[in-house]
Motif scaffolding. Structure first.
Motif, PDB file in Angstrom:
ATOM      1  N   THR A  91       0.832  -1.211   0.000  1.00  0.00           N
ATOM      2  CA  THR A  91       0.000   0.000   0.000  1.00  0.00           C
ATOM      3  C   THR A  91       0.861   1.254   0.000  1.00  0.00           C
ATOM      4  N   PRO A  95       1.160   3.342  -5.653  1.00  0.00           N
ATOM      5  CA  PRO A  95       0.240   4.491  -5.534  1.00  0.00           C
ATOM      6  C   PRO A  95      -1.235   4.111  -5.672  1.00  0.00           C
ATOM      7  N   LYS A  96      -1.544   3.148  -6.565  1.00  0.00           N
ATOM      8  CA  LYS A  96      -2.938   2.761  -6.772  1.00  0.00           C
ATOM      9  C   LYS A  96      -3.537   2.166  -5.503  1.00  0.00           C
ATOM     10  N   GLU A  98      -2.439   2.781  -2.505  1.00  0.00           N
ATOM     11  CA  GLU A  98      -2.497   3.868  -1.524  1.00  0.00           C
ATOM     12  C   GLU A  98      -3.769   4.693  -1.708  1.00  0.00           C
ATOM     13  N   GLU A  99      -4.120   4.965  -2.977  1.00  0.00           N
ATOM     14  CA  GLU A  99      -5.365   5.686  -3.260  1.00  0.00           C
ATOM     15  C   GLU A  99      -6.577   4.862  -2.819  1.00  0.00           C
ATOM     16  N   GLN A 101      -6.648   2.731  -0.404  1.00  0.00           N
ATOM     17  CA  GLN A 101      -6.692   2.768   1.062  1.00  0.00           C
ATOM     18  C   GLN A 101      -7.387   4.030   1.558  1.00  0.00           C
ATOM     19  N   LYS A 102      -7.181   5.131   0.848  1.00  0.00           N
ATOM     20  CA  LYS A 102      -7.769   6.404   1.245  1.00  0.00           C
ATOM     21  C   LYS A 102      -9.192   6.588   0.713  1.00  0.00           C
ATOM     22  N   ASP A 103      -9.664   5.625  -0.077  1.00  0.00           N
ATOM     23  CA  ASP A 103     -10.957   5.746  -0.742  1.00  0.00           C
ATOM     24  C   ASP A 103     -12.101   5.205   0.114  1.00  0.00           C
ATOM     25  N   GLY A 107     -12.732   1.133  -0.672  1.00  0.00           N
ATOM     26  CA  GLY A 107     -11.332   0.850  -0.975  1.00  0.00           C
ATOM     27  C   GLY A 107     -10.734  -0.144  -0.011  1.00  0.00           C
TER      28      GLY A 107
END
Length: 437
Positions: A91, A95-96, A98-99, A101-103, A107
């Motif tokens: 994560t 980057p994908k 990580e995004e 995770q923040k979604d 996510g």
């Protein structure tokens, strides 16, 4: 803690969750006793005893003895834990992810789904390696390819079921399911460890010597437990002041908050990483069936925790120094990828927050980094103390027990977190009842 549990049983919903959790744990322990078809437990137990010390002991403890029993739950939650760590690292690196995770919750659900897939893949790899290892050692009933497939399928099915049971606890029970299963696995090995201590230091001794030995053992255990609890709860609070601003016709802000930095930021992860790396060569060679001699053999012996702190073999304690360095390294490494001072500083700046006496922007990042490095170092030293004390007594006095610093940190961390969750649910229930009245 007892008061919290007593009050929890007065709330029907929480009581049902606790009883459901206990029922799942009974299933887990029963599964740890179910043998894999075609594998002789006696032969495998003899093989396990012949292995060089601590390579498999750590793995067996995390499975609650299911590994030495060679049950369908022999892999237990170890593939899931490894998968979770891998996904957590990925994560940060991808980057994908990580995004994702923040979604929000969607996510995170997707990441949990990927974690399950990785868990199954790891279980297949580990199960196949164990099946081939048993085949090479002649420990299978017919010792053919079908036996290898049967062992692999049983181990993968067991690991998958344990993963599902853990998720059921998280959803319908109390606490984090995987952590609770790991906790009960570790606790299940403690009675046999106390019996070993009794046989080694108390049995057959006169009442004075036995009494002194018993007091020393209890004092050491009590010290480690208190130290673990203190380390788990310890934190450094960095004060944050939010400036006032006008929103519409109102003046908002001006509040004071703090950023809590846990002393043991990385938890038990550094010890797990360090132990896994140190024991990996021994595990691989154990399944292959090779016992190297000469310099490679001495290196392998130095990597085994069972040879550390022994007065008769002081040279092998070099491995303990490597272990300590790995714990410190992973404490810094894991914290650096889970706590980003620059991101914290940017978020504070956007919300109009600042640390008193520190300018926003780069000075705040440097200040947070310096404090974080100091806190990580203290936490890493604490982890090393907790990990080394049991290793020292095991090596110097021959107290060959399986539980150590890693176990106690896991036990303390999971128990404290579960109690906090029960208290929070009781608090929410109290407010819900108050509003409904």
């Amino acid at each position: 803690m007892l008061t919290t549990l007593k009050n929890a049983f007065k709330v029907k919903e929480i009581k049902n969750r606790i009883l459901f959790t206990l029922m799942i744990l009974v299933v887990v322990r029963l599964g740890a006793q179910l043998p894999i078809p075609g594998v002789s437990r006696d032969v495998f137990a003899a093989w396990f005893e012949a292995q060089t010390g601590g390579a498999f002991n750590f793995f067996d403890q995390m499975t609650g003895g299911a590994f030495t029993q060679m049950s369908v739950f022999a892999l237990n939650i170890t593939p899931y834990i490894t998968s979770s760590i891998i996904m957590q690292l990925m994560t940060i690196a991808i980057p994908k992810l990580e995004e994702m995770q923040k979604d929000g919750e969607d996510g995170r659900k997707k990441i949990r789904e990927y974690t399950r897939y990785v868990t199954i893949a790891l279980a297949v790899i580990e199960g196949l390696a164990m099946g081939i290892g048993l085949y090479r050692g002649g420990n299978l009933m017919h010792n053919n390819v079908l036996d290898i497939i049967m062992v692999t399928a049983a181990l993968v099915a067991g690991a998958s079921l344990v993963m599902w049971l853990g998720e059921q606890i998280t959803e319908k029970g109390i606490g984090n399911g995987i952590s609770i299963i790991l906790l009960i696995n570790i606790i299940s090995t403690i009675p046999s460890d106390f019996k070993l201590l009794y046989d080694k230091f108390l049995s057959g001794k006169n009442i004075v010597k036995a009494g002194i030995a018993g007091i020393i053992i209890l004092a050491i255990i009590l010290f480690i437990v208190v130290f673990v609890v203190y380390l788990q709860d310890g934190e450094r609070r960095i004060p944050v002041q939010y400036s006032k601003k006008v929103v519409g016709r109102k003046m908002v802000g001006g509040s004071t908050s703090s950023i809590p930095l846990k002393v043991n930021t990385a938890g038990v992860i550094p010890i797990i990483f360090a132990s896994s790396i140190m024991s990996l060569p021994g595990i691989i060679l154990g399944f292959i069936g090779k016992t190297p001699g000469g310099i490679p053999g001495h290196i392998l012996a130095a990597l085994s925790s069972s040879n550390w702190c022994k007065p008769s073999q002081p040279i092998y304690s070099i491995g303990l120094l490597i272990y300590i360095l790995l714990v410190v390294f992973f404490a810094y490494f894991y914290t650096s990828i889970t706590f980003n001072p620059m991101e914290i500083a940017n978020n504070m700046k956007k919300q109009g927050g600042f640390i008193p006496g520190i300018r926003p922007g780069k000075p705040t990042v440097e200040y947070l980094t310096s404090i974080l490095n100091y806190v990580i170092f203290i936490g890493a030293i604490g982890l090393c103390i907790i990990a080394v004390i049991p290793i020292f007594f095991n090596g110097y006095f021959g107290a060959n027990v399986s539980f150590g610093g890693t176990s106690l940190i896991i036990i303390a961390g999971v128990v404290l977190e579960t109690i906090k969750q029960i208290e929070s649910q009781m608090l929410v229930r109290h407010y819900t009842g108050f509003l409904s009245d």
